[in-house]
Design an enzyme around this catalytic site. Structure first.
Site, mmCIF file in Angstrom:
data_model
loop_
_atom_site.group_PDB
_atom_site.id
_atom_site.type_symbol
_atom_site.label_atom_id
_atom_site.label_comp_id
_atom_site.label_asym_id
_atom_site.label_seq_id
_atom_site.Cartn_x
_atom_site.Cartn_y
_atom_site.Cartn_z
ATOM 1 N N GLU A 141 0.893 -1.213 -0.119
ATOM 2 C CA GLU A 141 0.025 0.235 0.051
ATOM 3 C C GLU A 141 0.892 1.311 0.138
ATOM 4 O O GLU A 141 0.629 2.169 -0.612
ATOM 5 C CB GLU A 141 -0.945 0.040 1.268
ATOM 6 C CG GLU A 141 -2.090 -0.997 1.131
ATOM 7 C CD GLU A 141 -3.119 -0.348 0.226
ATOM 8 O OE1 GLU A 141 -2.948 0.537 -0.539
ATOM 9 O OE2 GLU A 141 -3.946 -1.195 -0.230
ATOM 10 N N GLU A 144 2.059 1.576 -3.609
ATOM 11 C CA GLU A 144 1.261 2.074 -4.471
ATOM 12 C C GLU A 144 0.655 3.437 -4.477
ATOM 13 O O GLU A 144 0.500 4.347 -5.226
ATOM 14 C CB GLU A 144 0.042 1.143 -4.187
ATOM 15 C CG GLU A 144 0.096 -0.175 -4.705
ATOM 16 C CD GLU A 144 -1.097 -1.187 -4.776
ATOM 17 O OE1 GLU A 144 -0.932 -2.469 -4.920
ATOM 18 O OE2 GLU A 144 -1.969 -0.758 -4.102
#
Length: 260
Positions: A141, A144
């Site tokens: 995460e 990203e």
């Protein structure tokens, strides 16, 4: 019983595998129907009735849950209380706390959701994918949303709330990570802005002052900077039932050296 036999054939037909749905028994004494070929609804109905007779299930099913590649219906056979486990009741999420060498916190502004357009800076967050480890989800995460490569350090806290997405409960793991790179590159789809923010500036946001979770992030950062807080680190283990590796999250510093 006679009406059921009349619709399908004679009782001996129920012992002919060609007149039954293809199925295998599971580990709990249940039946899993595995169909590789399509058939018309009339033939499926007849084979289903015949199969139910053989499996001694003469009453209705109830819906249990659905996934993209199957629908699960269940029926409790014994004359006892139904103890079939419910479908998954929780969703797992992560929040990533990352401080750089000068004590700045990695924060983002979101393009979507309830914080859209509020100007609130928050830590990167996300949902753990099916089959994904918590620490891997935190690393993913962060990459990203912000473009930052990071090492996982430990789980520093968790929060549980109920009646969230689709009526499920939510378990949210606060994770500490260590940055390996520092060049920021926001995710265009979900992130409005990303920056390294002085910790005091993050804490000064009115929303942080009112929100216990956000305030806890600030307090955890201070405790970590001062070396006064140890979280839980993933330790690989085998269940003994196979070669698959899973992880137990523990304070490895408190364990005997032989076990870490």
């Amino acid at each position: 019983m006679n009406s059921l036999i009349d619709q399908v054939g004679t009782e001996s037909d129920f012992h002919d595998d060609q007149l039954l749905l293809p199925a295998v028994e599971d580990a709990y004494g249940g039946v899993i129907v595995e169909m590789n070929e399509t058939m018309n609804s009339e033939r499926f109905f007849l084979l289903l009735r015949a199969s139910l007779f053989k499996w001694k299930i003469l009453e209705g099913f109830r819906y249990h849950h659905a996934e993209p590649h199957y629908i699960m219906l269940v029926h409790w056979i014994p004359k006892t209380a139904d103890t079939i486990p419910a479908n998954a009741s929780h969703r797992i999420g992560i929040g990533a706390i990352i401080l750089n060498d000068i004590g700045e916190l990695l924060v983002v502004q979101e393009k979507n959701g309830r914080l859209k357009g509020t100007g609130i800076w928050k830590i990167p967050t996300g949902v753990v994918d099916q089959g994904e480890d918590i620490f891997r989800a935190a690393i993913r995460e962060v990459k990203e949303e912000t473009g930052i490569d990071a090492d996982f350090v430990d789980v520093v806290g968790l929060r549980e709330t109920h009646n969230c997405f689709f009526g499920k409960s939510d378990i949210f793991f606060l994770c500490m990570l260590r940055p390996l790179s520092f060049k920021l590159q926001k995710q265009e789809l979900e992130i409005e802005a990303v920056q390294w923010m002085p910790l005091e500036e993050f804490a000064a946001q009115p929303f942080v002052q009112k929100n216990v979770l956000f305030k806890s992030v600030y307090e955890l950062c201070l405790a970590k900077k001062n070396g006064n807080y140890v979280g839980f680190t993933p330790k690989p283990i085998k269940s003994g039932l196979g070669d698959e590796i899973s992880y137990i999250y523990v304070d490895t510093l408190a364990l005997p050296a032989s076990s870490t």
